[in-house]
Design a protein around this motif. Structure first.
Motif, short mmCIF file in Angstrom:
data_model
loop_
_atom_site.label_atom_id
_atom_site.label_comp_id
_atom_site.label_asym_id
_atom_site.label_seq_id
_atom_site.Cartn_x
_atom_site.Cartn_y
_atom_site.Cartn_z
N GLY A 87 80.32 21.59 38.01
CA GLY A 87 79.73 22.14 36.79
C GLY A 87 78.23 22.27 36.90
O GLY A 87 77.60 21.86 37.87
N ASP A 88 77.64 22.87 35.87
CA ASP A 88 76.19 23.08 35.83
C ASP A 88 75.49 21.75 35.60
O ASP A 88 75.35 21.29 34.46
N GLY A 89 75.04 21.15 36.67
CA GLY A 89 74.39 19.85 36.56
C GLY A 89 72.92 19.93 36.27
O GLY A 89 72.29 18.92 35.92
N ARG A 90 72.34 21.11 36.40
CA ARG A 90 70.90 21.28 36.13
C ARG A 90 70.61 22.69 35.61
O ARG A 90 69.54 23.23 35.87
N ALA A 91 71.58 23.26 34.93
CA ALA A 91 71.42 24.63 34.45
C ALA A 91 71.98 24.75 33.05
O ALA A 91 72.92 24.06 32.66
N HIS A 92 71.38 25.66 32.29
CA HIS A 92 71.82 25.97 30.94
C HIS A 92 71.94 27.48 30.80
O HIS A 92 70.96 28.21 31.01
N LEU A 93 73.13 27.94 30.49
CA LEU A 93 73.33 29.35 30.17
C LEU A 93 72.81 29.58 28.76
O LEU A 93 73.35 29.03 27.80
N LEU A 94 71.74 30.37 28.63
CA LEU A 94 71.19 30.64 27.30
C LEU A 94 72.06 31.61 26.53
O LEU A 94 72.20 31.52 25.31
N GLY A 95 72.65 32.58 27.23
CA GLY A 95 73.47 33.58 26.58
C GLY A 95 73.55 34.83 27.43
O GLY A 95 73.23 34.80 28.62
N GLU A 96 73.97 35.92 26.82
CA GLU A 96 74.19 37.17 27.53
C GLU A 96 73.53 38.33 26.79
O GLU A 96 73.31 38.26 25.58
N VAL A 97 73.24 39.35 27.56
CA VAL A 97 72.77 40.61 26.97
C VAL A 97 73.65 41.74 27.51
O VAL A 97 74.20 41.64 28.61
N VAL A 98 73.78 42.78 26.70
CA VAL A 98 74.57 43.94 27.09
C VAL A 98 73.63 45.11 27.30
O VAL A 98 72.80 45.42 26.44
N THR A 99 73.75 45.77 28.45
CA THR A 99 72.90 46.90 28.80
C THR A 99 73.80 48.07 29.22
O THR A 99 75.01 47.88 29.41
#
Length: 472
Positions: A87-99
């Motif tokens: 798993g993400d041990g040092r990362a944070h997914l802030l979110g997504e953008v659609v382009t």
């Protein structure tokens, strides 16, 4: 001025134990090193003119409005051994953008501990952040599917590794962070409902025409075979092709102990922890077959007739070496100016690579010199090269666009290990100018006219980097 990111966070809306919600851990005194304004514009991000605002937002101190920070869970085979929870041990997914180009994740890396940190501090030191920024953006310029770097922020906090080192946070952009290991996690736990949720989401995002797990597997096999042979055509060694670093999107991700070869050696390993050569340059074609076999196994529980699925999936995996040979032939034939390769071109390519290996020829410079007509100077055995050259020229009589094909396949510059190490050393001392100079020079890798001659030289003996480190 307020940083505005038009978030649309589809992954955060999924049901099931796919992630843990938590905020990044703030850092002290964040300062912006680099921000990718062109990428930000492509992503529809605005309010990017103030460096202080960017540093606060992209260090994790004040996540932009609309962010829903989370850490994804996954498993993975690491050097062949299965770890049931990573798993993400040092990362944070802030979110997504659609382009118009699709949906993209925006993730902070080095942003603090999560439930998946496994006793780690959740931080990154400055060196790996700058390495990933430079190499991922260079890969994009080289035309390789890859995660991108949006920002690098220096923190005022020290990170303890072998010694105290300056901390940093990378903002990474990817088509998604869904990995083979994500599927493995739920398959191993027999959580079939969540596995199906993950499959449905991944299919819709990365293979919308796939009508079932078999079609998703086939699409992923095609993407990964093309990706790995593209790496090999550029002399790139990923370093840690664990299943948790292998994406369903078909993008290069997780630039840890990666490197581009200088002298050609099919057995070359850079990662300091790869003592058996599992992820050596030439072994990458075999390892991607192994990784896709693990994905196939993780998809079996979704099939109505599991026994029949095992037979069919095994057949698909057994067909992969032929697919990889075809992709390899296409990539390396283009490096010789051959746009329509034939089976007999394989030995011609192999003979040149053998000459390069025996004489310690620089991989990138030899193929660039081939484009310029000066490759004889790069080969130690000149007589053998002359014989090969005559047969090569005879073959090119059937290739009217050979020069253009070679120019498009053979870069002039790559992010060389010794140059990256020099950049990191300068940045540790507070000088970011070499980073920006190298980043700019790597932006036009195929342009023979670009002002990057200083970057083309192979390293001197005392500059050669023998091993690279993850640095996490």
């Amino acid at each position: 001025m307020t940083l505005h990111i038009p978030f649309d966070n589809s992954f955060a809306r999924l049901d099931g134990p796919l992630f843990a919600r938590l905020d990044p851990t703030p850092v002290s005194n964040p300062g912006l090193i680099a921000f990718n304004h062109a990428l930000a514009e492509d992503l529809g991000i605005s309010g990017t003119d103030d460096a202080h605002t960017l540093a606060q937002a992209l260090s994790g101190n004040h996540p932009p409005e609309g962010a829903e920070p989370l850490a994804q869970v996954y498993a993975g085979h690491q050097f062949g051994g299965f770890s049931p929870q990573l798993g993400d041990g040092r990362a944070h997914l802030l979110g997504e953008v659609v382009t118009p180009q699709g949906r993209f994740d925006i993730q902070l890396k080095g942003s603090g501990p999560t439930p998946f940190s496994r006793r780690g501090d959740g931080r990154a030191w400055l060196g790996p952040v700058l390495r990933e920024y430079l190499v991922s953006e260079a890969m994009h310029a080289l035309g390789v599917p890859t995660s991108r770097a949006l920002a690098a922020v220096r923190s005022g906090d020290e990170v303890i590794r072998e010694r105290p080192l300056p901390g940093a946070v990378l903002t990474r952009v990817a088509s998604s962070h869904i990995r083979v290991g994500t599927f493995q996690y739920f398959a191993a736990r027999r959580e079939t409902d969540t596995l199906r949720t993950l499959f449905d989401y991944t299919r819709d995002r990365h293979a919308p025409n796939a009508d079932g797990p078999e079609a998703l597997l086939a699409a992923t096999i095609q993407k990964q075979a093309a990706l790995v042979t593209q790496w090999m055509g550029l002399g790139f060694i990923h370093g840690v092709m664990n299943t948790d670093n292998c994406t369903l999107s078909g993008e290069t991700i997780d630039y840890g102990p990666c490197a581009f070869m200088d002298a050609y050696d099919p057995r070359r390993v850079f990662s300091s922890i790869d003592r058996q050569g599992r992820y050596a340059f030439a072994a990458q074609a075999d390892i991607i077959v192994w990784n896709m076999a693990q994905l196939a196994s993780a998809l079996v529980p979704l099939m109505t007739d599991e026994e029949a699925a095992v037979t069919r999936f095994q057949s698909m995996i057994e067909e992969m070496p032929d697919l990889l040979r075809h992709e390899w032939l296409t990539r390396f034939a283009a490096k010789l100016g051959i746009d329509a390769p034939r089976d007999e071109d394989g030995p011609l390519i192999g003979e040149l690579l053998s000459l390069m290996h025996k004489g310690g020829s620089d991989f990138t410079n030899t193929f660039a010199a081939l484009t310029d007509g000066s490759a004889r100077d790069e080969i130690a055995d000149r007589a053998a090269y002359d014989d090969w050259h005559a047969r090569w020229q005879k073959r090119l009589e059937a290739e009217p666009d050979a020069q253009d094909v070679m120019a498009a396949a053979n870069p002039r510059v790559i992010p060389r290990n010794h140059q990256i190490e020099a950049v990191i050393a300068a940045a540790v001392d507070g000088d970011d100018a070499p980073f920006h100079r190298l980043h700019a020079a790597l932006a036009q890798p195929y342009d023979a006219r670009a002002d990057n001659h200083w970057l083309r030289a192979a390293p001197a003996p005392d500059e050669r980097v023998q091993a690279t480190f993850c640095g996490t």
